[in-house]
Design an enzyme around this catalytic site. Structure first.
Site, PDB file in Angstrom:
ATOM      1  N   HIS A 189      -2.924   1.091   2.630  1.00 26.80           N
ATOM      2  CA  HIS A 189      -2.851   1.473   1.208  1.00 26.80           C
ATOM      3  C   HIS A 189      -2.443   0.274   0.358  1.00 26.80           C
ATOM      4  O   HIS A 189      -1.701   0.412  -0.618  1.00 26.80           O
ATOM      5  CB  HIS A 189      -1.841   2.605   0.992  1.00 26.80           C
ATOM      6  CG  HIS A 189      -2.401   3.958   1.323  1.00 26.80           C
ATOM      7  ND1 HIS A 189      -3.120   4.705   0.415  1.00 26.80           N
ATOM      8  CD2 HIS A 189      -2.381   4.675   2.469  1.00 26.80           C
ATOM      9  CE1 HIS A 189      -3.489   5.845   0.994  1.00 26.80           C
ATOM     10  NE2 HIS A 189      -3.066   5.849   2.232  1.00 26.80           N
ATOM     11  N   ASP A 229       4.160   8.932   8.817  1.00 25.30           N
ATOM     12  CA  ASP A 229       3.127   8.453   9.746  1.00 25.30           C
ATOM     13  C   ASP A 229       3.651   7.567  10.879  1.00 25.30           C
ATOM     14  O   ASP A 229       3.260   7.772  12.031  1.00 25.30           O
ATOM     15  CB  ASP A 229       2.022   7.721   8.985  1.00 25.30           C
ATOM     16  CG  ASP A 229       1.436   8.577   7.884  1.00 25.30           C
ATOM     17  OD1 ASP A 229       2.218   9.055   7.027  1.00 25.30           O
ATOM     18  OD2 ASP A 229       0.213   8.768   7.871  1.00 25.30           O
ATOM     19  N   ASP A 259       1.892   4.912   5.362  1.00 25.76           N
ATOM     20  CA  ASP A 259       1.016   6.044   5.685  1.00 25.76           C
ATOM     21  C   ASP A 259      -0.428   5.621   5.957  1.00 25.76           C
ATOM     22  O   ASP A 259      -0.879   4.580   5.495  1.00 25.76           O
ATOM     23  CB  ASP A 259       1.049   7.081   4.548  1.00 25.76           C
ATOM     24  CG  ASP A 259       0.755   6.460   3.186  1.00 25.76           C
ATOM     25  OD1 ASP A 259       1.224   5.333   2.924  1.00 25.76           O
ATOM     26  OD2 ASP A 259       0.048   7.101   2.384  1.00 25.76           O
ATOM     27  N   GLU A 260      -1.094   6.443   6.719  1.00 31.41           N
ATOM     28  CA  GLU A 260      -2.552   6.461   6.873  1.00 31.41           C
ATOM     29  C   GLU A 260      -3.173   5.114   7.203  1.00 31.41           C
ATOM     30  O   GLU A 260      -4.151   4.709   6.579  1.00 31.41           O
ATOM     31  CB  GLU A 260      -3.208   7.013   5.584  1.00 31.41           C
ATOM     32  CG  GLU A 260      -2.837   8.446   5.314  1.00 31.41           C
ATOM     33  CD  GLU A 260      -3.555   9.032   4.106  1.00 31.41           C
ATOM     34  OE1 GLU A 260      -4.113  10.124   4.249  1.00 31.41           O
ATOM     35  OE2 GLU A 260      -3.565   8.393   3.022  1.00 31.41           O
ATOM     36  N   LEU A 261      -2.631   4.423   8.190  1.00 30.23           N
ATOM     37  CA  LEU A 261      -3.367   3.228   8.595  1.00 30.23           C
ATOM     38  C   LEU A 261      -4.248   3.565   9.791  1.00 30.23           C
ATOM     39  O   LEU A 261      -3.875   4.349  10.653  1.00 30.23           O
ATOM     40  CB  LEU A 261      -2.447   2.043   8.909  1.00 30.23           C
ATOM     41  CG  LEU A 261      -1.431   2.134  10.021  1.00 30.23           C
ATOM     42  CD1 LEU A 261      -1.169   0.757  10.572  1.00 30.23           C
ATOM     43  CD2 LEU A 261      -0.153   2.708   9.471  1.00 30.23           C
TER      44      LEU A 261
END
Ligand SMILES: *[C@@H]1O[C@H](CO)[C@@H](O)[C@H](O)[C@H]1NC(C)=O
Ligand SMILES: *[C@@H]1O[C@H](CO)[C@@H](O)[C@H](O)[C@H]1NC(C)=O
Ligand SMILES: *[C@@H]1O[C@H](CO)[C@@H](O)[C@H](O)[C@H]1NC(C)=O
Length: 538
Positions: A251, A361, A310-312
Site C-alpha cells: 500500500h 495481516d 496490510d495486504e501484501l
C-alpha cells in the site's frame, strides 16, 4: 419491492416520531454512565452566564471560549429575567498531556442555582463541557434558553480509552482545514483519536523535507510540515489525539521516488498495485522508511505510530529474481521476509520512543510481533480473540467500516436510517470470551476511494455516533429507540455547528443565522438575471 421498502420507511418514521414524543430526560450522546434528573426547568440568560475555572491551562481556556458560544447557538436570545449564573469547572491535574489513557472522567452537578463540572484533567473537563452543552435547550417561540430536568447529577467515564475515526487521504486528498473541521466533529461526539492514514498506493501528500518521497495527486494536494503541526495542535486543543499511519511495506507504491529500486518487480500483481511490497533487496528502501518515520514522528507527537502492514502479496517477492536471490542467500521464506521488514519498523519506532500499531495481516501471516504492538483488527472477532489470547492489545474495526454504504447485502437497507444501527449493535467485546481487557477500543474507518472532503462529513455523521456511544457508554445500553432520539438530537446539534450530518428521520433542524447564511449563499459567479436567461434559452 418498492412498496415494501416504503412500508419499512413508514414504520421506522412512526417509531422515530413516537420516540421523540417520549423524551423523558436529557438527550445526551454518548449516554453517560450515570444520570439522575428531576423535573424542574431553569432559565438561562446568555448575557449573564459565565464559565469559570481555577485551572491555568490555555487549552481549557480555549475550550471554555468555544463552549461559551456553543451553549447558545442562536445568540443571546430575547431579554431574559433569568438571574446571573456561573458554571464552575474544577480540574484536579494541571497537566495538559494528551496521550493514550488520559483520564476523560468528569461529573456534572446542576441545580437551579449552581452548575459545576469536576474532572481529573482538562480533557475530562472538555467532555463535561460537551455534555453540558447537550443539557441546554433552545426554545424558538420565546427565543430563550433553559436547562430542563433539573436537578441533574452526572457521573461519566468512557468504557474504552481508544475511540477513533480513521481517514484515508492516500485515495483522496483532504485539505488541512477540512481535517481540522473533522477533528471538531469528533470531539463533539467524544471520539478521542483521529487515525490519519496519510499515504497509500495512489498518493503521498505529506511534505518530508529530507526525503524525496512526496508524490501528491497535485502540487496543491500537499500538507506542509506546518500544516501537520497545526492539525496535531488543533487535535490537542479539542482533546483528539492524531495518530499517523504510514502504510508499509505494501500500500505504498506512491513512495517510489524515495529510491529508484524501492519496489519489487512482480508484473503479475500490477493489476492491484496496493499489494506490491517494497523490495528487501533494495539498497535504500529501509533508509527511506527510517527517514520518513523519523521526520514524521517529530511532527506527530503521539506515542503511537501506525505502520499499516496490510495486504501484501507475499508471492510477489518470489517473482522478482533479485528478491528471490536475496531470500535464498538469507535462507528466508516470504513470511520471514515480511518478519524482516516488521522487525526493522519496530526497531526504528523503538528508537523514536513510539509504540507500533499494525493492521492484523502480519499477525495472520504468522509474523512474530513485539509484545507491546497494538494490532488493529479489520478481519473478524475470532481473529481478535486469538490476538488478545496471545497477549497483544487490539483495536476493533471489523464492524465499523463507514465507507460501506450498505453493509448488509440482500436487504433494503438505508445509509443513515439503518446503518447507524448496524454500527450501534456491534459491541467490540461480543464473542470475545477471554482477555477482553486487552481490547483497548475501536475505530470507525472511512476509506477514501469514494470519500473526499465533501463526502466524509455526511458519511461519518451521524452514523459514527452509533460507534461513539458503543465505545463510550455502558455495554448494557442497547435500546435502539432511545438511542435514535438522542443521536438524532446530537446530529441536529452538530449540524448547527457546521458539521454536515445526515438526517435519520423526518424532522426540522433549525439553523443559526451564520450557518444558514453560509448554506444559502449561492457560490455561482452568475447573477440571478444571467441564470434566468440561460434557463429561458433552454
Ligand atoms: C474513571 O472512572 C472509572 C470509574 O470510577 C474508573 O474505573 C477509571 O479508572 C477512571 N479512569 C481514570 C483514567 O482515572
Ligand atoms: C527525486 O525524485 C524525482 C522524481 O520525482 C527524481 O527525478 C529525482 O532523481 C529524485 N532524487 C533523488 C535524490 O532521489
Ligand atoms: C517515551 O514516551 C513516553 C510516553 O509514551 C514518555 O513518558 C517518556 O518520557 C518517553 N521517553 C523518552 C526518552 O522520550
Amino acid at each position: 419491492m418498492k412498496l415494501l421498502a416504503t412500508l419499512f420507511v413508514l414504520v421506522a418514521v412512526l417509531a422515530a416520531i413516537e420516540a421523540q414524543s417520549q423524551v423523558a430526560g436529557p438527550l445526551i450522546t454518548p449516554y453517560p454512565r450515570s444520570v439522575t434528573f428531576g423535573s424542574t426547568t431553569g432559565l438561562l440568560n446568555p448575557q449573564k452566564f459565565k464559565i469559570t475555572t481555577s485551572s491555568s491551562s490555555s487549552i481549557l481556556a480555549g475550550a471554555i471560549q468555544r463552549y461559551s458560544s456553543l451553549f447558545f447557538p442562536f445568540g443571546n436570545g430575547a431579554a431574559s429575567s433569568a438571574p446571573a449564573a456561573t458554571l464552575n469547572i474544577k480540574v484536579a491535574s494541571a497537566s495538559e498531556t494528551l496521550d493514550f489513557g488520559v483520564s476523560e472522567n468528569y461529573t456534572i452537578s446542576a441545580t437551579t442555582s449552581s452548575y459545576t463540572i469536576t474532572a481529573d484533567t482538562i480533557y475530562g473537563a472538555m467532555r463535561g463541557l460537551e455534555t453540558f452543552s447537550q443539557l441546554i435547550a433552545y426554545t424558538q417561540s420565546s427565543n430563550s434558553y433553559s436547562i430542563p430536568f433539573l436537578p441533574i447529577v452526572i457521573n461519566d467515564y468512557p468504557r474504552f480509552p481508544w475511540r477513533g475515526i480513521m481517514i484515508d487521504t492516500g485515495r483522496h486528498f483532504q485539505p488541512a482545514s477540512y481535517i481540522m473541521h473533522l477533528i471538531e466533529g469528533l470531539s463533539y461526539s467524544k471520539f478521542n483519536t483521529l487515525h490519519w492514514h496519510v499515504t497509500d498506493t495512489e498518493s503521498f501528500g505529506a511534505e518530508v523535507p529530507n526525503s524525496n518521497v512526496t508524490n501528491p495527486y497535485n502540487s496543491v494536494a500537499v500538507w506542509s510540515t506546518a500544516d501537520i503541526q497545526a492539525i496535531v495542535a488543533h487535535g490537542k486543543s479539542y482533546g483528539v489525539r492524531v495518530v499517523p499511519e504510514f502504510d508499509v511495506p505494501a500500500h505504498s507504491y506512491s513512495w517510489r521516488y524515495g529510491a529508484p529500486d524501492m519496489f519489487t518487480n512482480c508484473p503479475s500483481y500490477y493489476n492491484w498495485m496496493d499489494q506490491v511490497p517494497m523490495s528487501p533487496a533494495s539498497d535504500n528502501a529501509l533508509d527511506v522508511v527510517k527517514s520518513v518515520f523519523t521526520e514524521m514522528s517529530s511532527l506527530f507527537v503521539d506515542s503511537f505510530f501506525h505502520t499499516g502492514g496490510d495486504e501484501l502479496a507475499l508471492d510477489c517477492w518470489n517473482e522478482d529474481p533479485a528478491v528471490k536471490a536475496w531470500m535464498a542467500q538469507k535462507g528466508f521464506s516470504t513470511v520471514q521476509t515480511e518478519q524482516y521488514f516488521e522487525d526493522y519498523f519496530t526497531t526504528v519506532l523503538q528508537s523514536l520512543n513510539r509504540t507500533k500499531v499494525v493492521w492484523n495481516d502480519p499477525y495472520s501471516n504468522g509474523v512474530a510481533l513485539a509484545k507491546d504492538t497494538v494490532v488493529h483488527v479489520w478481519d473478524s472477532t475470532s481473529l481478535m480473540q486469538s490476538i488478545v489470547n496471545d497477549g497483544y492489545r487490539a483495536i476493533a474495526s471489523f464492524d465499523y467500516y463507514l465507507n460501506d454504504q450498505i453493509p448488509v447485502s440482500g436487504q433494503t437497507h438505508y445509509e443513515w436510517q439503518d446503518t447507524w444501527q448496524d454500527f450501534y449493535g456491534a459491541d467490540p467485546l461480543a464473542g470475545i470470551s477471554s482477555n477482553g481487557h486487552l481490547v483497548i477500543g475501536g475505530e470507525g474507518c472511512i476509506w477514501g476511494e469514494q470519500a473526499d472532503q465533501f463526502a466524509v462529513d455526511v458519511r461519518v455523521f451521524p452514523r459514527a455516533l452509533g460507534i461513539s456511544e458503543r465505545l463510550w457508554s455502558d455495554e448494557s445500553l442497547t435500546d435502539v429507540q432511545s438511542a435514535l432520539t438522542r443521536i438524532g438530537a446530537l446530529s441536529c446539534r452538530i449540524s448547527q455547528r457546521g458539521i454536515a450530518s445526515g438526517p435519520l428521520f423526518p424532522d426540522f433542524c433549525l439553523m443559526p443565522d451564520d450557518v444558514a447564511d453560509y448554506l444559502e449563499t449561492p457560490r455561482s459567479v452568475l447573477s440571478r438575471e444571467e441564470v434566468l436567461s440561460i434557463l429561458r434559452a433552454n
